[in-house]
Design a protein around this motif. Sequence first.
Motif, mmCIF file in Angstrom:
data_model
loop_
_atom_site.group_PDB
_atom_site.id
_atom_site.type_symbol
_atom_site.label_atom_id
_atom_site.label_comp_id
_atom_site.label_asym_id
_atom_site.label_seq_id
_atom_site.Cartn_x
_atom_site.Cartn_y
_atom_site.Cartn_z
ATOM 1 N N ASP A 65 0.896 -1.151 0.033
ATOM 2 C CA ASP A 65 0.135 -0.045 0.051
ATOM 3 C C ASP A 65 0.881 1.150 0.047
ATOM 4 O O ASP A 65 2.183 1.165 0.294
ATOM 5 N N GLU A 66 0.519 2.443 -0.403
ATOM 6 C CA GLU A 66 1.138 3.554 -0.386
ATOM 7 C C GLU A 66 1.959 4.193 0.726
ATOM 8 O O GLU A 66 2.986 4.303 0.857
ATOM 9 N N ASN A 67 1.336 3.798 1.874
ATOM 10 C CA ASN A 67 1.904 4.217 3.227
ATOM 11 C C ASN A 67 3.297 3.398 3.436
ATOM 12 O O ASN A 67 3.986 3.891 3.780
ATOM 13 N N THR A 68 3.148 1.944 3.268
ATOM 14 C CA THR A 68 4.197 1.059 3.437
ATOM 15 C C THR A 68 5.209 1.322 2.352
ATOM 16 O O THR A 68 6.315 1.386 2.693
ATOM 17 N N LEU A 69 4.949 1.694 1.212
ATOM 18 C CA LEU A 69 6.019 2.291 0.167
ATOM 19 C C LEU A 69 6.605 3.539 0.579
ATOM 20 O O LEU A 69 7.813 3.635 0.264
ATOM 21 N N LEU A 70 5.805 4.387 1.019
ATOM 22 C CA LEU A 70 6.614 5.530 1.553
ATOM 23 C C LEU A 70 7.399 5.548 2.483
ATOM 24 O O LEU A 70 8.449 6.172 2.798
ATOM 25 N N ARG A 71 6.941 4.671 3.611
ATOM 26 C CA ARG A 71 7.924 4.361 4.660
ATOM 27 C C ARG A 71 9.343 3.736 4.175
ATOM 28 O O ARG A 71 10.430 3.941 4.682
ATOM 29 N N VAL A 72 9.112 2.852 3.370
ATOM 30 C CA VAL A 72 10.165 2.249 2.594
ATOM 31 C C VAL A 72 11.168 3.046 1.834
ATOM 32 O O VAL A 72 12.390 3.275 2.282
ATOM 33 N N ALA A 73 10.655 3.959 1.147
ATOM 34 C CA ALA A 73 11.158 5.340 0.389
ATOM 35 C C ALA A 73 11.997 5.997 1.480
ATOM 36 O O ALA A 73 12.909 6.406 1.303
ATOM 37 N N SER A 74 11.196 6.356 2.289
ATOM 38 C CA SER A 74 11.983 7.293 3.627
ATOM 39 C C SER A 74 13.131 6.681 4.030
ATOM 40 O O SER A 74 14.141 7.149 4.429
ATOM 41 N N ARG A 75 13.030 5.298 4.469
ATOM 42 C CA ARG A 75 14.145 4.571 5.049
ATOM 43 C C ARG A 75 15.260 4.299 4.043
ATOM 44 O O ARG A 75 16.615 4.579 4.481
ATOM 45 N N ALA A 76 15.072 4.538 2.751
ATOM 46 C CA ALA A 76 15.913 4.209 1.721
ATOM 47 C C ALA A 76 16.915 5.616 1.725
ATOM 48 O O ALA A 76 18.105 5.424 1.473
ATOM 49 N N VAL A 77 16.072 6.694 1.762
ATOM 50 C CA VAL A 77 17.004 7.990 1.506
ATOM 51 C C VAL A 77 17.674 8.423 2.717
ATOM 52 O O VAL A 77 18.502 9.447 2.819
ATOM 53 N N THR A 78 17.426 7.579 3.876
ATOM 54 C CA THR A 78 18.340 8.233 5.292
ATOM 55 C C THR A 78 19.444 7.060 5.203
ATOM 56 O O THR A 78 20.294 7.251 6.344
ATOM 57 N N LEU A 79 19.854 6.253 4.257
ATOM 58 C CA LEU A 79 20.996 5.435 4.327
ATOM 59 C C LEU A 79 22.414 6.512 4.205
ATOM 60 O O LEU A 79 22.168 7.554 3.765
ATOM 61 N N GLY A 80 23.409 5.937 4.716
ATOM 62 C CA GLY A 80 24.560 6.868 4.654
ATOM 63 C C GLY A 80 25.066 7.221 3.268
ATOM 64 O O GLY A 80 24.743 6.465 2.425
ATOM 65 N N GLY A 81 25.432 8.546 3.419
ATOM 66 C CA GLY A 81 25.820 8.996 2.069
ATOM 67 C C GLY A 81 24.845 9.477 0.974
ATOM 68 O O GLY A 81 25.208 9.864 -0.195
ATOM 69 N N VAL A 82 23.476 9.112 1.255
ATOM 70 C CA VAL A 82 22.342 9.458 0.100
ATOM 71 C C VAL A 82 22.267 10.816 0.337
ATOM 72 O O VAL A 82 22.189 11.488 1.448
ATOM 73 N N PRO A 83 22.367 11.700 -1.010
ATOM 74 C CA PRO A 83 22.341 13.242 -0.833
ATOM 75 C C PRO A 83 21.029 13.691 -0.381
ATOM 76 O O PRO A 83 19.910 12.884 -0.544
ATOM 77 N N HIS A 84 20.889 14.787 0.300
ATOM 78 C CA HIS A 84 19.535 15.482 0.799
ATOM 79 C C HIS A 84 18.890 16.206 -0.281
ATOM 80 O O HIS A 84 19.420 16.521 -1.280
ATOM 81 N N GLY A 85 17.648 16.288 0.015
ATOM 82 C CA GLY A 85 16.717 16.741 -1.252
ATOM 83 C C GLY A 85 16.030 15.815 -1.926
ATOM 84 O O GLY A 85 15.347 15.998 -2.932
ATOM 85 N N ALA A 86 16.086 14.520 -1.433
ATOM 86 C CA ALA A 86 15.252 13.371 -2.323
ATOM 87 C C ALA A 86 13.687 13.392 -1.969
ATOM 88 O O ALA A 86 13.218 14.144 -0.720
ATOM 89 N N PHE A 87 12.823 12.952 -2.840
ATOM 90 C CA PHE A 87 11.447 12.978 -2.653
ATOM 91 C C PHE A 87 10.918 11.954 -3.332
ATOM 92 O O PHE A 87 11.523 11.188 -4.219
ATOM 93 N N ALA A 88 9.559 11.551 -3.241
ATOM 94 C CA ALA A 88 8.948 10.421 -3.929
ATOM 95 C C ALA A 88 7.752 11.162 -4.596
ATOM 96 O O ALA A 88 7.296 12.259 -4.464
ATOM 97 N N MET A 89 7.508 10.379 -5.683
ATOM 98 C CA MET A 89 6.514 10.763 -6.512
ATOM 99 C C MET A 89 5.463 9.384 -6.476
ATOM 100 O O MET A 89 5.983 8.442 -6.856
ATOM 101 N N VAL A 90 4.175 9.572 -6.006
ATOM 102 C CA VAL A 90 3.323 8.644 -5.938
ATOM 103 C C VAL A 90 2.312 8.613 -7.197
ATOM 104 O O VAL A 90 1.904 9.364 -7.547
ATOM 105 N N THR A 91 2.499 7.365 -7.730
ATOM 106 C CA THR A 91 1.722 7.203 -9.074
ATOM 107 C C THR A 91 1.223 5.684 -8.897
ATOM 108 O O THR A 91 0.816 5.188 -7.932
ATOM 109 N N ASP A 92 1.147 5.048 -10.146
ATOM 110 C CA ASP A 92 0.545 3.686 -10.500
ATOM 111 C C ASP A 92 1.268 3.114 -11.532
ATOM 112 O O ASP A 92 1.796 3.759 -12.257
ATOM 113 N N ASP A 93 1.008 1.813 -11.782
ATOM 114 C CA ASP A 93 1.602 0.844 -12.548
ATOM 115 C C ASP A 93 0.990 1.132 -14.176
ATOM 116 O O ASP A 93 1.326 0.692 -14.915
#
Length: 109
Positions: A65-93
């Motif tokens: 679901d969207e909330n789970t995907l956004l939480r995964v995306a949020s965790r991904a961009v907090t990994l070491g060395g990932v540049p600041h300023g990341a964002f998500a686009m919520v769309t569909d297949d």
Amino acid sequence: MASPVVEIHVPLHESETLPETAYAFPWIDEIDEFLFEIEEQGQAKVFDDGEEFGDVYVFFITGADENTLLRVASRAVTLGGVPHGAFAMVTDDEAGEFGLGRRVDLPLP
């Protein structure tokens, strides 16, 4: 029925702390590995290979679901060395192209 897809857009900034001869974007591999592990755990699926799109690198996830995907995306961009300023686009297949949809700043609060 369309399935949600979250595009993770990360600015293509070179890592400044690396030796001059090192790969400039090691965080791409870090995120790829993280998303592979998330897929192995069954939390989400990689929708498509990541790719460079203008001045960002885009990763695609689905399979939850969207909330789970956004939480995964949020965790991904907090990994070491990932540049600041990341964002998500919520769309569909069923979207005709990427980069469209609702924008969500990452990481989530």
